[in-house]
Design an enzyme around this catalytic site. Structure first.
Site, mmCIF file in Angstrom:
data_model
loop_
_atom_site.group_PDB
_atom_site.id
_atom_site.type_symbol
_atom_site.label_atom_id
_atom_site.label_comp_id
_atom_site.label_asym_id
_atom_site.label_seq_id
_atom_site.Cartn_x
_atom_site.Cartn_y
_atom_site.Cartn_z
ATOM 1 N N CYS A 152 40.922 -25.117 -20.686
ATOM 2 C CA CYS A 152 39.989 -23.843 -21.086
ATOM 3 C C CYS A 152 40.681 -22.966 -22.017
ATOM 4 C CB CYS A 152 39.569 -23.117 -20.007
ATOM 5 S SG CYS A 152 38.684 -24.004 -18.440
ATOM 6 N N HIS A 211 37.143 -16.329 -22.085
ATOM 7 C CA HIS A 211 36.792 -17.478 -21.452
ATOM 8 C C HIS A 211 35.945 -17.416 -20.023
ATOM 9 C CE1 HIS A 211 36.425 -21.289 -19.257
ATOM 10 N NE2 HIS A 211 37.308 -20.949 -18.696
ATOM 11 N N ASN A 244 30.397 -22.694 -16.718
ATOM 12 C CA ASN A 244 32.059 -22.790 -17.472
ATOM 13 C C ASN A 244 32.041 -23.945 -18.499
ATOM 14 O OD1 ASN A 244 34.671 -23.477 -18.042
ATOM 15 N ND2 ASN A 244 35.510 -22.633 -16.032
HETATM 16 N N1 COA Z 1 27.419 -24.320 -2.271
HETATM 17 C C1 COA Z 1 27.720 -24.046 -0.805
HETATM 18 N N2 COA Z 1 28.711 -23.789 -0.163
HETATM 19 C C2 COA Z 1 30.022 -24.530 -0.848
HETATM 20 C C3 COA Z 1 29.949 -24.948 -2.198
HETATM 21 C C4 COA Z 1 28.586 -24.876 -2.792
HETATM 22 N N3 COA Z 1 28.349 -25.307 -3.875
HETATM 23 N N4 COA Z 1 30.969 -25.086 -2.538
HETATM 24 C C5 COA Z 1 31.945 -24.899 -1.571
HETATM 25 N N5 COA Z 1 31.267 -24.573 -0.407
HETATM 26 C C6 COA Z 1 31.631 -24.045 0.848
HETATM 27 C C7 COA Z 1 32.742 -24.824 1.296
HETATM 28 O O1 COA Z 1 32.657 -26.117 1.563
HETATM 29 C C8 COA Z 1 33.568 -23.695 2.160
HETATM 30 O O2 COA Z 1 32.997 -24.146 3.622
HETATM 31 P P1 COA Z 1 33.780 -24.037 4.738
HETATM 32 O O3 COA Z 1 34.188 -22.652 4.996
HETATM 33 O O4 COA Z 1 32.799 -24.498 5.782
HETATM 34 O O5 COA Z 1 34.973 -24.925 4.539
HETATM 35 C C9 COA Z 1 32.837 -22.648 1.832
HETATM 36 O O6 COA Z 1 31.905 -22.615 0.779
HETATM 37 C C10 COA Z 1 33.916 -21.621 1.116
HETATM 38 O O7 COA Z 1 34.772 -22.422 0.159
HETATM 39 P P2 COA Z 1 35.658 -21.881 -0.885
HETATM 40 O O8 COA Z 1 36.053 -23.057 -1.823
HETATM 41 O O9 COA Z 1 36.716 -21.031 -0.041
HETATM 42 O O10 COA Z 1 34.607 -20.587 -1.740
HETATM 43 P P3 COA Z 1 34.982 -19.659 -2.715
HETATM 44 O O11 COA Z 1 34.441 -18.308 -2.157
HETATM 45 O O12 COA Z 1 36.756 -19.717 -2.976
HETATM 46 O O13 COA Z 1 34.332 -20.015 -3.893
HETATM 47 C C11 COA Z 1 34.617 -21.225 -5.944
HETATM 48 C C12 COA Z 1 34.383 -21.259 -4.647
HETATM 49 C C13 COA Z 1 34.895 -22.270 -6.723
HETATM 50 C C14 COA Z 1 33.171 -20.520 -6.620
HETATM 51 C C15 COA Z 1 35.613 -20.022 -6.445
HETATM 52 O O14 COA Z 1 36.775 -20.285 -5.728
HETATM 53 C C16 COA Z 1 35.933 -19.964 -7.793
HETATM 54 O O15 COA Z 1 35.354 -19.367 -8.559
HETATM 55 N N6 COA Z 1 37.309 -20.279 -8.078
HETATM 56 C C17 COA Z 1 37.653 -20.113 -9.677
HETATM 57 C C18 COA Z 1 37.251 -21.592 -10.330
HETATM 58 C C19 COA Z 1 37.501 -21.352 -11.901
HETATM 59 O O16 COA Z 1 37.319 -20.456 -12.225
HETATM 60 N N7 COA Z 1 37.813 -22.663 -12.118
HETATM 61 C C20 COA Z 1 37.963 -22.667 -13.778
HETATM 62 C C21 COA Z 1 39.155 -22.394 -14.094
HETATM 63 S S1 COA Z 1 39.054 -22.472 -15.822
#
Ligand code: COA
Length: 338
Positions: free
Chosen positions: A122, A265, A295
């Site tokens: 990214c 970004h 993204n």
């Molecule tokens: N819809 C519904 N539930 C979802 C899901 C979706 N699309 N994706 C994951 N879940 C669930 C998980 O399975 C988990 O369930 P569990 O508690 O029963 O195991 C729960 O939601 C929480 O998951 P988690 O990964 O801890 O969620 P989060 O609050 O961290 O949000 C992201 C996930 C990916 C949105 C967040 O971590 C994020 O934005 N991270 C940065 C990613 C990023 O910017 N990447 C690019 C870098 S350039």
């Protein structure tokens, strides 16, 4: 332009362009494909829809990039043969060889230009701005076409097993044409490029069992798909993003409100809003388009910049800070006098 040996040159961004694939994938579409909800996606990421390339129909990173670069050249009133160099920031080139940049050069008929890819995930376009700027200012090149393009959809599973990543990423291309100028006041005021290779396992695309990090049981069914530790990347980004802005301001001896526009970004709306708050940046100075495109990896920053130039929100005379972070882990910035 006359090059004087030893004379300091400036760099001007003379053209911009972008391309978004036609196919829209809305949160409602995703709800039909996997266990998720519009509310979950919007609340966690701010994304409402993203675009996806028609890979079966022949849309690839280089075809998207070609359209973006053609538009950037047209807006600069330049032809492909005016380019001395084509640099393509991408992590989704269609093949290991040739580079995406060579395919783009061939497609536009840029027979004079050198061409190579740059992979900083990214952060790729921002790293590309820094590299291209120094090549131009040093006098070795006169005009460079820089593209940020990614089609991460090819590394996604649009089902419940892939919902942690497929809701986030979208496909796009953005481009800029950079030209050396005798006006030494134009160009980069401060730049940074960082990497922490120890964080590679927070976001990677394995191709074989030996690619999985220590402590993770290799799973052949995961090969070819993005593996992301969402919480770790979120923590890294929330911490890094404000530090990066502060480091760049310090290098340039500027205050947050000296910058006219922050082009960041688009990884997650919550991360952008946190940075806005920390520096007291007014809403109109930190552009957000993640709701419409998701993204888009290396395309994210040039896509925003293209929007801002076309809408007249960024104009000559302004100070613009480009900021990005991503896989690698990598992070970097480029503060310009436009
Ligand atoms: N819809 C519904 N539930 C979802 C899901 C979706 N699309 N994706 C994951 N879940 C669930 C998980 O399975 C988990 O369930 P569990 O508690 O029963 O195991 C729960 O939601 C929480 O998951 P988690 O990964 O801890 O969620 P989060 O609050 O961290 O949000 C992201 C996930 C990916 C949105 C967040 O971590 C994020 O934005 N991270 C940065 C990613 C990023 O910017 N990447 C690019 C870098 S350039």
């Amino acid at each position: 332009m006359t090059a004087h040996p030893g004379a300091r040159r400036g760099v001007r961004i003379v053209g911009v362009g972008s391309y978004l694939p036609e196919h829209r994938l809305t949160n409602a579409d995703l709800v039909r494909m996997m266990e998720t909800s519009d509310a979950w996606i919007v609340q966690r990421t701010g994304i409402r829809e993203r675009r996806v390339a028609d890979l079966e129909g022949g849309e690839t990173a280089s075809t998207l990039a070609t359209l973006a670069l053609r538009e950037a050249l047209a807006s600069a009133h330049l032809t492909p043969n005016d380019l001395d160099l084509i640099v393509c920031a991408t992590m989704t080139a269609e093949m290991e060889c040739p580079s995406c940049a060579c395919l783009i050069a061939n497609a536009i008929g840029a027979s004079r230009a050198g061409a190579f890819d740059l992979n900083a995930a990214c952060s790729g376009f921002v790293f590309g701005l820094n590299v291209a700027h120094e090549l131009l200012r040093g006098g070795a090149y006169g005009t460079i076409g820089l593209i940020g393009v990614d089609t991460l959809s090819k590394f996604m599973r649009y089902n419940t097993a892939g919902r942690g990543t497929s809701i986030i990423f979208g496909d796009a291309a953005g481009a800029a044409v950079l030209k050396a100028t005798d006006d030494a006041s134009l160009g980069i005021l401060a730049q940074t490029m960082h990497a922490d290779g120890a964080g590679w396992k927070d976001i990677y695309v394995p191709h074989r069992n030996s690619d999985f990090p220590p402590g993770v049981t290799p799973d052949p069914t995961q090969c070819g798909f993005v593996q992301m530790s969402g919480a770790s990347v979120f923590k890294f980004a929330v911490g890094t993003f404000p530090d990066l802005i502060q480091e760049t301001l310090d290098k340039a001896r500027l205050r947050p409100d000296d910058v006219d526009m922050y082009v960041c970004h688009q990884s997650n709306a919550r991360i952008l809003l946190a940075a806005r708050e920390r520096f007291g940046i007014p809403e109109e100075k930190l552009y957000i388009n993640i709701d419409r495109v998701g993204n888009t990896v290396a395309a994210s920053v040039p896509l925003c910049f293209d929007d801002l130039i076309k809408s007249g929100r960024v104009k000559p005379g302004m100070k613009v800070m480009f900021v990005a972070f991503g896989g690698g882990l990598t992070w970097g910035s480029s503060l310009w006098q436009i």
